[in-house]
Write a protein that holds these residues in place. Structure first.
Motif, PDB file in Angstrom:
ATOM      1  N   CYS A  85       1.531 -21.936 -17.194  1.00 46.53           N
ATOM      2  CA  CYS A  85       1.590 -22.868 -16.177  1.00 46.53           C
ATOM      3  C   CYS A  85       0.200 -23.596 -15.930  1.00 46.53           C
ATOM      4  CB  CYS A  85       1.719 -22.041 -14.817  1.00 46.53           C
ATOM      5  SG  CYS A  85       0.687 -20.700 -14.659  1.00 46.53           S
ATOM      6  N   ASN A 114       0.585 -29.219 -11.779  1.00 46.51           N
ATOM      7  CA  ASN A 114       0.499 -27.780 -10.960  1.00 46.51           C
ATOM      8  C   ASN A 114      -0.571 -27.842 -10.122  1.00 46.51           C
ATOM      9  OD1 ASN A 114       0.768 -25.135 -10.166  1.00 46.51           O
ATOM     10  ND2 ASN A 114       0.917 -24.348 -12.448  1.00 46.51           N
ATOM     11  N   CYS A 117      -1.871 -22.965 -10.122  1.00 49.01           N
ATOM     12  CA  CYS A 117      -2.571 -22.247 -10.983  1.00 49.01           C
ATOM     13  C   CYS A 117      -3.793 -22.818 -11.733  1.00 49.01           C
ATOM     14  CB  CYS A 117      -1.673 -21.657 -12.106  1.00 49.01           C
ATOM     15  SG  CYS A 117       0.027 -21.444 -11.076  1.00 49.01           S
TER      16      CYS A 117
ATOM     17  N   CYS B  85       1.177 -18.586  -6.722  1.00 48.64           N
ATOM     18  CA  CYS B  85       1.877 -19.756  -7.263  1.00 48.64           C
ATOM     19  C   CYS B  85       3.414 -19.789  -7.164  1.00 48.64           C
ATOM     20  CB  CYS B  85       1.295 -20.096  -8.763  1.00 48.64           C
ATOM     21  SG  CYS B  85       1.670 -18.864  -9.822  1.00 48.64           S
ATOM     22  N   ASN B 114       6.129 -25.822  -7.103  1.00 44.98           N
ATOM     23  CA  ASN B 114       5.839 -25.584  -8.566  1.00 44.98           C
ATOM     24  C   ASN B 114       6.927 -25.515  -9.616  1.00 44.98           C
ATOM     25  OD1 ASN B 114       4.841 -24.040 -10.931  1.00 44.98           O
ATOM     26  ND2 ASN B 114       3.581 -22.714  -9.582  1.00 44.98           N
ATOM     27  N   CYS B 117       5.998 -21.639 -12.579  1.00 47.46           N
ATOM     28  CA  CYS B 117       5.980 -20.413 -12.705  1.00 47.46           C
ATOM     29  C   CYS B 117       7.137 -19.775 -11.584  1.00 47.46           C
ATOM     30  CB  CYS B 117       4.698 -19.933 -11.765  1.00 47.46           C
ATOM     31  SG  CYS B 117       3.210 -20.821 -12.108  1.00 47.46           S
TER      32      CYS B 117
HETATM   33 ZN    ZN Z   1       1.315 -19.871 -12.254  1.00 47.97          ZN
END
Ligand code: ZN
Ligand code: GTP
Ligand code: GTP
Ligand code: MG
Ligand code: MG
Ligand code: ZN
Lengths: 211, 211
Positions: A85, A114, A117, B85, B114, B117
């Motif tokens: 990610c 994202n 992360c 996340c 997200n 993940c």
């Molecule tokens: Zn992540």
């Protein structure tokens, strides 16, 4: 924790690489589709930075973004992260050895889409650039605080669409100030070009200092 | 791997909970700002499902989304994940014990914004609902394949903005078909309500089956 330790070790190595070569590296972090690639396309095409621009593209899959950057006219390497990610320092290290940026150039690293992360993984960059877009809503800074707290610069994109949205720019800026009062912010449109020259000037100034 | 194993164990426990109570649980996954909360607000306010609706809200920080759901009129519990996340099965388990959904109800779990993940963490849900929004661009399914491959349903939101965007709906659908040919897709606007009743009917049918 062990993963982050190993990453930081490699990130420090990348940072040494960049600094010894006078290379200014930026890590672009944002949600999917907020306009990272389009912004890079515009910066490359307009050549406001007047410096050699190299790009490292990070995505789970496809060469789409690297293809766009190639068309825009900059040397680029695509990194596919698979299920990961975020880009990490080791991926960037391998990418740099393929990219071979020249001394005193600028390396733009577009991270995987994202907001969470990537903020935790140092890549060895000089600056972390956080990007939010008006279409995502004005409460994203408050809801994704790590993005703001780790950023050296914030870009608010897609301002051309604000007339059609419920986006309150003042509310957005207020929540940013609450988290990180001195964070420089640029409001831009990668589509119309509004605000891009000011952003490019900020980047160019930082890049010259890195040389 | 150990993390995923422990998660799957807890997810199986959650799934047993849901199934024994005839509860239909949905895990909503998408990028930040694609409209998960607004869609839930609309489903709650219009009451098309004609079933008790409960919501578990997942965000790094703030109670913003839970406040919106409360205003819309549904019982809700906010989970703050800190730097995590994604929601995991243990967080959902704890949330469920606070939420106490009644038998034969519907539990909507809004995951952290997200696209990557959350797709890897089973929460014990009956269906994974992937959401993309037109403002993100039409290449997101191809670039975030795990989102599509793990989804039981895809919702394309913000179709009301398409006249102002470079969004090619056919190209988007084609890239979805390439990855997962039989994935049901609904194109909607949480703002105007377009397409929402059809989506609600699909959800209601699945919910009745779960009872
Ligand atoms: Zn992540
Ligand atoms: N109206 C408008 N659209 C924009 C702007 N910037 C980007 N877009 C559009 O937004 C969509 C997504 O842009 P991308 O450049 O692919 O976004 P990204 O952040 O690189 O996406 P990922 O790499 O997948 O995370 C595309 O359809 C772009 O044309 C802008 O300033 N205004
Ligand atoms: N024009 C339009 N705007 C929408 C639509 N759906 C949501 N929005 C707007 O998009 C922004 C983000 O919506 P949210 O509901 O907060 O998105 P979200 O997916 O819940 O965001 P996170 O929980 O942070 O991941 C808000 O300003 C909404 O009003 C839609 O169908 N059309
Ligand atoms: Mg991109
Ligand atoms: Mg939300
Ligand atoms: Zn239990």
């Amino acid at each position: 924790k062990a993963i982050l330790g190993r990453n930081d070790h490699q990130a420090a190595h990348n940072r040494e690489h960049f600094q010894s070569e006078g290379i200014f590296a930026c890590n672009w972090i944002s949600a999917p589709g907020s306009g990272k690639t389009r912004l890079l396309e515009a910066l490359i095409e307009e050549n406001w930075l007047r410096l050699p621009l190299y790009v490292l593209e990070g995505d789970q899959a496809t060469q789409n973004d690297a293809d766009r950057i190639k068309k825009a006219g900059a040397p680029v390497v695509q990194i596919n992260t698979g299920s990961a990610c975020h880009l990490d320092a080791q991926m960037v290290h391998l990418g740099l050895h393929k990219l071979n940026p020249t001394p005193n150039s600028v390396v733009m690293i577009e991270n995987v889409g994202n907001m969470v992360c990537p903020t935790a993984f140092d890549l060895g960059e000089a600056v972390k650039i956080a990007l939010v877009s008006a279409t995502e809503g004005d409460d994203k800074p408050a809801k994704y605080p790590d993005l703001i707290l780790t950023a050296d610069l914030l870009v608010i994109n897609k301002i051309d669409l604000i007339p059609y949205l419920d986006f309150d720019l003042d509310a957005c800026l207020a929540s940013v100030r609450k988290l990180k009062p001195n964070l420089p912010v640029f409001a831009v449109s990668a589509k119309t070009g509004e605000g891009l020259e000011a952003l490019a000037n900020w980047l160019q100034k930082e890049a010259i200092q890195a040389q």
